[in-house]
Design a protein around this motif. Structure first.
Motif, PDB file in Angstrom:
ATOM      1  N   HIS A  18      -9.174   0.792 -14.176  1.00 35.45           N
ATOM      2  CA  HIS A  18      -8.177   1.513 -14.956  1.00 35.45           C
ATOM      3  C   HIS A  18      -8.608   1.744 -16.385  1.00 35.45           C
ATOM      4  N   ARG A  23       3.814   3.341  -3.531  1.00 31.85           N
ATOM      5  CA  ARG A  23       3.174   4.581  -3.964  1.00 31.85           C
ATOM      6  C   ARG A  23       3.902   5.236  -5.112  1.00 31.85           C
ATOM      7  N   ARG A  53       0.330   0.906  -8.748  1.00 33.94           N
ATOM      8  CA  ARG A  53       0.309   0.321  -7.417  1.00 33.94           C
ATOM      9  C   ARG A  53      -0.901  -0.579  -7.211  1.00 33.94           C
ATOM     10  N   ASN A  54      -2.063  -0.063  -7.594  1.00 34.85           N
ATOM     11  CA  ASN A  54      -3.284  -0.826  -7.328  1.00 34.85           C
ATOM     12  C   ASN A  54      -3.374  -2.078  -8.170  1.00 34.85           C
ATOM     13  N   LEU A  55      -2.842  -1.992  -9.386  1.00 36.28           N
ATOM     14  CA  LEU A  55      -2.858  -3.175 -10.233  1.00 36.28           C
ATOM     15  C   LEU A  55      -1.946  -4.230  -9.643  1.00 36.28           C
ATOM     16  N   GLU A  65      -9.412  -3.922 -10.480  1.00 38.00           N
ATOM     17  CA  GLU A  65      -8.534  -2.796 -10.764  1.00 38.00           C
ATOM     18  C   GLU A  65      -8.351  -2.587 -12.254  1.00 38.00           C
ATOM     19  N   VAL A  77       0.824  -1.212   0.000  1.00 38.53           N
ATOM     20  CA  VAL A  77       0.000   0.000   0.000  1.00 38.53           C
ATOM     21  C   VAL A  77       0.858   1.263   0.000  1.00 38.53           C
ATOM     22  N   PHE A 119      -1.206  -4.692  -6.592  1.00 42.11           N
ATOM     23  CA  PHE A 119      -1.701  -5.204  -5.317  1.00 42.11           C
ATOM     24  C   PHE A 119      -2.254  -6.614  -5.472  1.00 42.11           C
ATOM     25  N   ASP A 168      -0.251   4.937 -10.455  1.00 40.44           N
ATOM     26  CA  ASP A 168      -1.428   4.141 -10.790  1.00 40.44           C
ATOM     27  C   ASP A 168      -1.175   2.644 -10.767  1.00 40.44           C
TER      28      ASP A 168
END
Lengths: 390, 288, 292
Positions: free
Chosen positions: C113, B256, B262-264, C109, B252, B266, B260
């Motif tokens: 996106h 950073r 980062r979330n993918l 996600e 998380v 995760f 963008d």
């Protein structure tokens, strides 16, 4: 040896003076259904910084100019992460943060800020936050470090219902559909739209409810049909708004007028159900109707963002911050970081008016904005101005 | 520095959540109800400090007890279902708790304004820490005192007969029963201890975020709760701690800089982690 | 009284969408004994992928979009298999559970996106068809979905009980080792069953998108929860059970919403689940008892 040291330090000082940047942090949701808000705000911040920097930048107390730099942080529309993000931002050399996107993040976030400036017993964070999007009514009063540049829904809906009443005296009744599990939409119906409609002489027949992620609106639309009101107000976000509108089409419920929620006056509603949303009236604080607004929209588009009432608030924030920084005389030096932040806060608190893209925005003692607004309606897949009170 | 203290607070609270799922997982029960006990603890502690003016420590004590009580009540019917059914039943329970708080109003007038949980609007202004002048670092130490205590407790269980019995039930219920282990007592007690730990975690969560609402205790949180012991491995409590640091610290916050992406990453990294280390980071306990 | 029947009918009809997604869930959980938390997300993902058909061919008819979703669903099903079930040993069910959760998050996600989180209008067939009888009305498109569910059920039952793949699937789910000893290739069977359930999932996602009218990442988690509930109430592995349970849950929640309001509605659905778990843990059509 001494001469060399002196020369080096002078050179360094000169170098430092030229490389001055003022850091502004942006933060908001770049994940989930509200990702577009974060994307647009980020683009607007970058665009505004670009314009300011091209015109020379921000003038510091010692007369030199500094460039504005923007860094954007994703809080994923989650309260705990928002708090983490603001602490992270406070640990950098950013002077102020613009955000958040979500009202459910703003509320706890403002809660960890110091409540009253100068209160030594309050260990809350001392960092100014200037909100661009989170619009739930009455949040900035939580802390003296919190400021918002969001439209005042109370004023807008008051004006809208009053105008509707004068324009359509034959319309007497209002019925609403409310998204019950989202802070903003829920508060806006019960605290803003309902009393304002009643104050303008409408008879509010009642309201039906659903949840943000609901997909079946048959029962709710039947209740709407039974109420048979002249005006139907939908206080919900684009996904469920579209669901309700499609069900209304299916059941043949055609109120004379449709009123929507402020934040649904964006591209999303049109993307989801342009046909069914035809004619819906929403008060908003941005439309590209003057030169400045159009230019802002175009510059933001260059940074791959769309201009709407939310992102353009971020744009305005950058210019307001530039003016505040210049009038308060921030130094921009690393050692004065906390003092500069305090100056930004004090400067924002002093403002009685700010210049916005639609005109002059008033600011009140609770650190909220009263932005000029107009009414738009959805026509053929686009938001067109219905009435401009300005 | 403040940021790191804040991150440590978050990691501490999530570790408590993970530990509550860990002890239940040892007995072979995958419980998605821990977020529910967490919520009960959060609202309880918040109401006691805000509405009744209690000090946080006794409020947390009550949180632990209420979490334990609710967990105990869940533990008994949970005995009747196994495997996937238990996962779904506990998920439904957790959602039930969330929905309860969605409908829960209890407002009291204090100093001119009304405070307290207000259904969908949530419970705002839980400001025990800032009002009493606690610095971020002090809050962090406070939270970690509880984390260390919980870890010590579970570590001690692991070294004692109780821990062996827990793991025996988790490995093979039939075999455990045949040597005289009381399945009911073991499973319900594990659930109860888990509930107590989650209750304390929830109480701390409410105070460091200052604002809680039903949506804070959703399925995603419940999933994180079991993700920590699974990703960390059931060998010891440190696995859970490592997993929390991995997820909250690295995935998380640490990623950073990827913006963008980062979330993918995760979800992708969790899939990868499970493929590379199916028994978790620290692995499973190997018998001597 | 009419209110009650209308509400019940609305709910039961919408329950057809739960039935459709529930069939896939019950197959995955009950027949294959695999916990695939990413199933609904893959189905919605398939539906989104179906929209690509519109990008390529602007005025494409809805059924072509549904076909696109069907194919994409199969592809996604295979990807979930590879990412979560191929490499992870069978003795680690927790690891497969967690990796499917990771896939759920990943698919979500990716959707966010690509679409920036914005709701996408979805083409529908018969969405303006309303069968009316006086004051009473029924949605035509939901009847279509019900029809598709029944067809899917027939198709799947035929597949499971009349084809060699079905035989192999059932064999593998009962006794993987013995099945292998009989020459059944485990990897092929598992991959294929994921593809088949994925195909169904993609179609389900598309039809659900069509019935809702818009696709949004908000759909994935609630659909997962509903699917799980329907699977349990219907009985793990029972396809007719999934259909009946879907309709039951749909009707039940809508009627309770009428009387108790939308904020309490889901609470009662959970209670319904608990009632079943306590009194009839096998579900409505308890699966034929075989080896545990």
């Amino acid at each position: 040896m001494k001469k060399l040291a002196l020369a080096v330090s002078l050179a360094l000082a000169a170098g430092v003076a030229h490389a001055q940047t003022i850091n502004i942090a942006g933060f908001g949701a770049k994940t989930g259904p509200v990702r577009s808000f974060g994307v647009n705000s980020h683009a607007a911040l970058l665009a505004a910084a670009d314009v300011i920097n091209k015109a020379g930048g921000v003038k510091l107390a010692d007369g030199s100019k500094a460039k504005m730099a923007v860094e954007f942080y994703d809080d994923r529309c989650d309260a705990a992460e928002g708090i983490s993000v603001i602490r992270r931002i406070a640990g950098t050399n950013a002077l102020v943060a613009v955000g958040p996107t979500c009202s459910n993040v703003a509320e706890p976030l403002f809660g960890i800020l110091q409540k009253k400036v100068g209160d030594a017993g309050d260990s809350g964070l001392q960092f100014p936050v200037f909100t661009d999007v989170a619009i739930k009514v009455g949040l900035a009063k939580i802390s003296e470090w919190a400021f918002r540049n969001v439209p005042n829904e109370m004023t807008m809906y008051n004006s809208l219902f009053y105008w509707l009443h004068t324009q359509h005296p034959e319309m007497k009744t209002v019925y609403a559909g409310v998204e019950e599990d989202f802070a903003h939409s829920r508060a806006t119906w019960y605290i803003v739209m309902k009393p304002r409609a009643e104050a303008s002489g409408f008879n509010v027949l009642g309201n039906t409810k659903w949840l943000l992620a609901d997909t079946n609106f048959a029962t709710q639309v039947r209740e709407m049909k039974k109420a048979n009101a002249d005006i139907v107000a939908i206080s919900a976000h684009p996904f469920s708004t579209c669901g309700v509108l499609k069900e209304m089409q299916r059941q043949g419920v055609k109120p004379k007028l449709l009123v929507g929620l402020t934040s649904s006056s964006s591209l999303e509603t049109l993307q989801g159900c342009a046909k069914q949303a035809e004619g819906i009236i929403i008060p908003t604080s941005f439309a590209p109707i003057n030169k400045e607004a159009v230019a802002a929209a175009q510059t933001t588009a260059k940074f791959k963002g769309a201009a709407d009432l939310h992102s353009m608030a971020a744009w305005e924030n950058m210019f307001i911050l530039k003016n505040v920084m210049e009038s308060e005389g921030i130094s921009g030096k690393p050692g004065d970081l906390q003092a500069d932040r305090r100056k930004v806060r004090d400067g924002l608190a002093k403002l009685k008016t700010t210049k916005g893209l639609m005109g002059v925005t008033k600011r009140d003692a609770e650190r909220e904005a009263d932005k000029p607004y107009l009414f738009v309606h959805a026509k053929k897949g686009e938001w067109k101005v219905l009435y401009n009170p300005l | 520095m403040d940021f790191y203290f804040g991150l440590a607070q978050l990691i501490g609270v999530h570790t408590l959540l993970g530990l509550s799922a860990y002890i239940v997982l040892l007995t072979g029960q995958v419980s998605l109800a821990q977020a529910g006990f967490f919520a009960v603890g959060a609202y309880t502690a918040g109401m006691l400090t805000v509405l009744a003016g209690w000090h946080l420590v006794p409020a947390l004590g009550v949180s632990a007890m209420s979490g334990a009580a609710v967990a105990c009540a869940v533990g008994f019917p949970a005995l009747r279902v196994k495997g996937l059914m238990l996962v779904i039943a506990t998920l439904a329970f957790g959602e039930g708790v969330r929905l309860f708080f969605f409908n829960f109003d209890y407002q009291v007038a204090k100093g001119g304004i009304t405070v307290g949980p207000l259904g969908g609007e949530g419970f705002r202004q839980i400001r025990f820490f800032p009002e009493n002048g606690w610095e971020t670092g002090e809050v962090m130490l406070f939270i970690w005192a509880f984390v260390v205590a919980a870890m010590a407790l579970l570590w001690w269980f692991d070294r004692s007969r109780y821990g062996t019995v827990l793991r025996a039930v988790g490995e093979d219920e039939l075999a455990a029963q045949s040597v005289g282990v009381n399945l009911t007592a073991v499973k319900v007690s594990a659930m109860t201890v888990g509930g107590a730990i989650a209750g304390v975690g929830g109480g701390l969560y409410a105070h460091y975020t200052t604002h809680i609402e039903h949506a804070s205790f959703n399925i995603l949180l419940a999933t994180f709760a079991i993700a920590y012991p699974i990703v960390g491995g059931l060998r010891s409590v440190f696995g859970t701690l490592l997993a929390v640091i991995f997820v909250q610290g690295f995935l998380v916050e640490g990623l950073r800089f990827l913006g963008d992406w980062r979330n993918l990453l995760f979800g992708a990294l969790i899939v990868l982690a499970m493929n590379l280390r199916p028994s978790g980071i620290l692995g499973r306990r190997r018998h001597a | 009284m009419l209110d009650f029947f209308q509400t019940l009918s609305d709910g039961v009809l919408f329950g057809a969408t739960y039935a459709l997604i529930g069939i896939g869930f019950t197959l995955v959980f009950g027949v294959m004994h695999k916990i695939n938390m990413a199933y609904a997300a893959a189905s919605v993902g398939g539906a989104y992928a179906g929209l690509l058909v519109l990008k390529v061919m602007a005025g494409a008819p809805p059924w072509l979009v549904f076909l696109g979703a069907f194919v994409a669903g199969g592809l996604l099903g295979w990807m979930v298999y590879v990412a979560c079930f191929h490499f992870i040993p069978l003795s680690s069910p927790l690891a497969t559970l967690m990796s499917t959760v990771g896939m759920l998050l990943l698919i979500d996600e990716v959707i966010v996106h690509v679409t920036d989180g914005m709701p996408q209008g979805y083409p529908a067939m018969f969405d303006d068809v309303m069968l009316r009888a006086g004051e009473f009305s029924m949605r035509g498109d939901l009847l279509l979905i019900f029809g598709v569910s029944v067809l899917a059920m027939i198709g799947l039952l035929l597949l499971l009980y009349r084809t060699s793949l079905g035989l192999a699937t059932r064999a593998v789910s009962q006794q993987p080792v013995a099945a292998q000893l009989c020459g059944i290739r485990l990897v092929r069977v598992n991959a294929l069953t994921f593809v088949v359930t994925g195909l169904l999932g993609g179609l389900a996602g598309a039809l659900i998108g069509a019935s809702v009218g818009t696709l949004s990442p908000l759909l994935t988690v609630p659909l997962t929860v509903k699917g799980l509930i329907v699977t349990v109430i219907g009985g793990l592995g029972s396809i007719p059970g999934a259909i009946v349970a879907g309709l039951l849950v749909g009707g039940f929640e809508n009627v309770l919403q009428l009387y108790r309001g939308v904020t309490e509605r889901d609470l009662y659905v959970m209670l319904l689940l608990f009632v079943f778990l306590v009194f009839r843990p096998g579900g409505i059509f308890a699966a034929r008892s075989g080896r545990d």
